[in-house]
Design a protein around this motif. Sequence first.
Motif, PDB file in Angstrom:
ATOM      1  N   ARG A   1       0.853  -1.210   0.000  1.00  7.65           N
ATOM      2  CA  ARG A   1       0.000   0.000   0.000  1.00  7.65           C
ATOM      3  C   ARG A   1       0.884   1.254   0.000  1.00  7.65           C
ATOM      4  NH1 ARG A   1      -5.234   0.903   2.224  1.00  7.65           N
ATOM      5  NH2 ARG A   1      -5.125  -0.928   3.564  1.00  7.65           N
ATOM      6  N   ALA A   2       1.945   1.200   0.822  1.00  5.60           N
ATOM      7  CA  ALA A   2       2.851   2.357   0.912  1.00  5.60           C
ATOM      8  C   ALA A   2       3.537   2.620  -0.428  1.00  5.60           C
ATOM      9  CB  ALA A   2       3.888   2.117   2.003  1.00  5.60           C
ATOM     10  N   CYS A   3       3.650   1.574  -1.257  1.00  3.14           N
ATOM     11  CA  CYS A   3       4.278   1.750  -2.590  1.00  3.14           C
ATOM     12  C   CYS A   3       3.250   2.139  -3.650  1.00  3.14           C
ATOM     13  CB  CYS A   3       4.972   0.464  -3.022  1.00  3.14           C
ATOM     14  SG  CYS A   3       6.345   0.015  -1.978  1.00  3.14           S
ATOM     15  N   GLY A   4       1.988   2.316  -3.235  1.00  6.43           N
ATOM     16  CA  GLY A   4       0.991   2.818  -4.181  1.00  6.43           C
ATOM     17  C   GLY A   4      -0.092   1.829  -4.573  1.00  6.43           C
ATOM     18  N   ALA A   5      -0.089   0.621  -4.005  1.00  5.79           N
ATOM     19  CA  ALA A   5      -1.105  -0.367  -4.390  1.00  5.79           C
ATOM     20  C   ALA A   5      -2.440  -0.085  -3.706  1.00  5.79           C
ATOM     21  CB  ALA A   5      -0.639  -1.769  -4.010  1.00  5.79           C
ATOM     22  N   GLU A   6      -3.517  -0.448  -4.403  1.00  3.40           N
ATOM     23  CA  GLU A   6      -4.843  -0.446  -3.769  1.00  3.40           C
ATOM     24  C   GLU A   6      -4.981  -1.803  -3.081  1.00  3.40           C
ATOM     25  OE1 GLU A   6      -8.127   0.293  -6.578  1.00  3.40           O
ATOM     26  OE2 GLU A   6      -9.221  -1.224  -5.427  1.00  3.40           O
ATOM     27  N   VAL A   7      -5.398  -1.805  -1.824  1.00  6.07           N
ATOM     28  CA  VAL A   7      -5.463  -3.059  -1.061  1.00  6.07           C
ATOM     29  C   VAL A   7      -6.900  -3.535  -0.948  1.00  6.07           C
ATOM     30  CG1 VAL A   7      -5.080  -4.071   1.225  1.00  6.07           C
ATOM     31  CG2 VAL A   7      -3.345  -2.577   0.227  1.00  6.07           C
ATOM     32  N   ARG A   8      -7.115  -4.841  -1.129  1.00  7.77           N
ATOM     33  CA  ARG A   8      -8.465  -5.389  -1.120  1.00  7.77           C
ATOM     34  C   ARG A   8      -8.511  -6.663  -0.264  1.00  7.77           C
ATOM     35  NH1 ARG A   8     -13.084  -4.648  -4.622  1.00  7.77           N
ATOM     36  NH2 ARG A   8     -12.010  -2.734  -5.232  1.00  7.77           N
ATOM     37  N   LEU A   9      -9.549  -6.780   0.555  1.00  8.07           N
ATOM     38  CA  LEU A   9      -9.788  -8.032   1.274  1.00  8.07           C
ATOM     39  C   LEU A   9     -10.344  -9.044   0.275  1.00  8.07           C
ATOM     40  CD1 LEU A   9     -10.343  -9.770   3.891  1.00  8.07           C
ATOM     41  CD2 LEU A   9     -12.580  -8.668   3.953  1.00  8.07           C
ATOM     42  N   LEU A  10      -9.719 -10.209   0.195  1.00  8.00           N
ATOM     43  CA  LEU A  10     -10.221 -11.236  -0.731  1.00  8.00           C
ATOM     44  C   LEU A  10      -9.945 -12.620  -0.167  1.00  8.00           C
ATOM     45  CD1 LEU A  10     -11.329 -11.830  -3.713  1.00  8.00           C
ATOM     46  CD2 LEU A  10      -8.975 -12.341  -4.221  1.00  8.00           C
ATOM     47  N   ASP A  11     -11.002 -13.413  -0.071  1.00  4.15           N
ATOM     48  CA  ASP A  11     -10.864 -14.813   0.318  1.00  4.15           C
ATOM     49  C   ASP A  11     -11.429 -15.636  -0.834  1.00  4.15           C
ATOM     50  OD1 ASP A  11     -11.011 -17.342   1.365  1.00  4.15           O
ATOM     51  OD2 ASP A  11     -11.856 -16.723   3.297  1.00  4.15           O
ATOM     52  N   LEU A  12     -10.589 -16.480  -1.420  1.00  3.96           N
ATOM     53  CA  LEU A  12     -11.047 -17.279  -2.566  1.00  3.96           C
ATOM     54  C   LEU A  12     -12.169 -18.248  -2.179  1.00  3.96           C
ATOM     55  CD1 LEU A  12      -7.557 -17.899  -4.155  1.00  3.96           C
ATOM     56  CD2 LEU A  12      -9.518 -16.949  -5.399  1.00  3.96           C
ATOM     57  N   ALA A  13     -12.316 -18.493  -0.878  1.00  4.12           N
ATOM     58  CA  ALA A  13     -13.403 -19.360  -0.432  1.00  4.12           C
ATOM     59  C   ALA A  13     -14.729 -18.597  -0.357  1.00  4.12           C
ATOM     60  CB  ALA A  13     -13.063 -19.955   0.937  1.00  4.12           C
ATOM     61  N   ARG A  14     -14.678 -17.286  -0.572  1.00  5.06           N
ATOM     62  CA  ARG A  14     -15.889 -16.440  -0.502  1.00  5.06           C
ATOM     63  C   ARG A  14     -16.235 -15.936  -1.904  1.00  5.06           C
ATOM     64  NH1 ARG A  14     -16.669 -13.235   4.144  1.00  5.06           N
ATOM     65  NH2 ARG A  14     -18.193 -12.200   2.809  1.00  5.06           N
TER      66      ARG A  14
END
Length: 299
Positions: A40-53
């Motif tokens: 995130r500090a390097c510029g990425a957008e962060v997303r919660l993701l669970d492949l089981a969901r």
Amino acid sequence: MILIVGASGCLGSAVSRRLLARRLPVRVASRRPASLAGLRACGAEVRLLDLAREDMLTPACEGVTTVFAAAHALLGRGAHRSEVVDRDGHLALIEAARAAGVRRFVYTSVLRASPDHPVDFWRTKSLVEQALKSSGMEFTILRPSAFMDIHAHRLIGRAILTGRRVQLMGPGTKRRNFVAVDDVAGFAIRAITGDELTGRALDIGGPENHSSLEVASVYGELSGRPVRVSRLPTWLLRTLAPVCASLHPGLARLFAMHALADEAFDETFDPTALLAEFPGRLTTLREFVGAQVVRAPTH
Ligand SMILES: NC(=O)c1ccc[n+]([C@@H]2O[C@H](COP(=O)([O-])OP(=O)(O)OC[C@H]3O[C@@H](n4cnc5c(N)ncnc54)[C@H](OP(=O)(O)O)[C@@H]3O)[C@@H](O)[C@H]2O)c1
């Protein structure tokens, strides 16, 4: 936007960092978004993701042009066992990506994935490869051998560098191919950002094959530290695998894999064709271990 699934992992984080260094728009996903603070500090957008969901997959793919899938649950159990994450989760992710209009999907499979492999994980990878090929999206399938960063360093070398005993499963004499994650990341970047690997399934490995005992001895030689090794005997792995199958299928898979006869499960690789097509340097085990030794604490 490029979606990285498995961005907290060894390969996913290396690829994310390279894409961010090129100032490309990157969405990094994990079940533990806090673990992605550095990206995130390097510029990425962060997303919660669970492949089981399944409900999380479509939103994660919105506005995405390319998906890079580098997650796995080889050692998973319960709601996150391999069938749920590696098979159903990835099949659902491919479908969600296709439905969301994703143009390109780069999937990390494994060397020698095939429908008749003796280990279910390799069969699952093959099944997902087939689904991706028929999805209609542009695809690349990367099939790497064992990562040095995990199978040489985390599971063998780190113990030697910190004065602990190495715990091997089986005799440690089986020769396998080890590849540096940095080398795999280079091919992933080519697949994500260029067209030369589109429509391809590429076997990727390092320059040499080694046994676990050879890996341990290279760590000992280059660090000057003593190498102490314990081995879980094959008969014990064979006994433990069915015993823990229902409680911890991931651990059972690990025991069963290491109990298989060497010829049942070839893990070597000949890099000649790879190097002929992509001339350049593949990291040797000694180069890799040398770098780990330099980084290791001196006390
Ligand atoms: N390691 C090897 O030697 C090797 C060899 C050949 C191929 N591969 C393949 O290369 C890819 C990357 O492997 P790696 O060793 O770099 O992985 P790793 O370091 O073991 O990390 C695993 C990743 O999978 C993610 N993950 C696990 N379960 C998930 C779930 N339910 N939902 C979303 N994400 C999940 C983890 O994210 P969170 O825990 O943060 O959610 C983590 O980022 C995998 O596809 C693997 O099969 C690995």
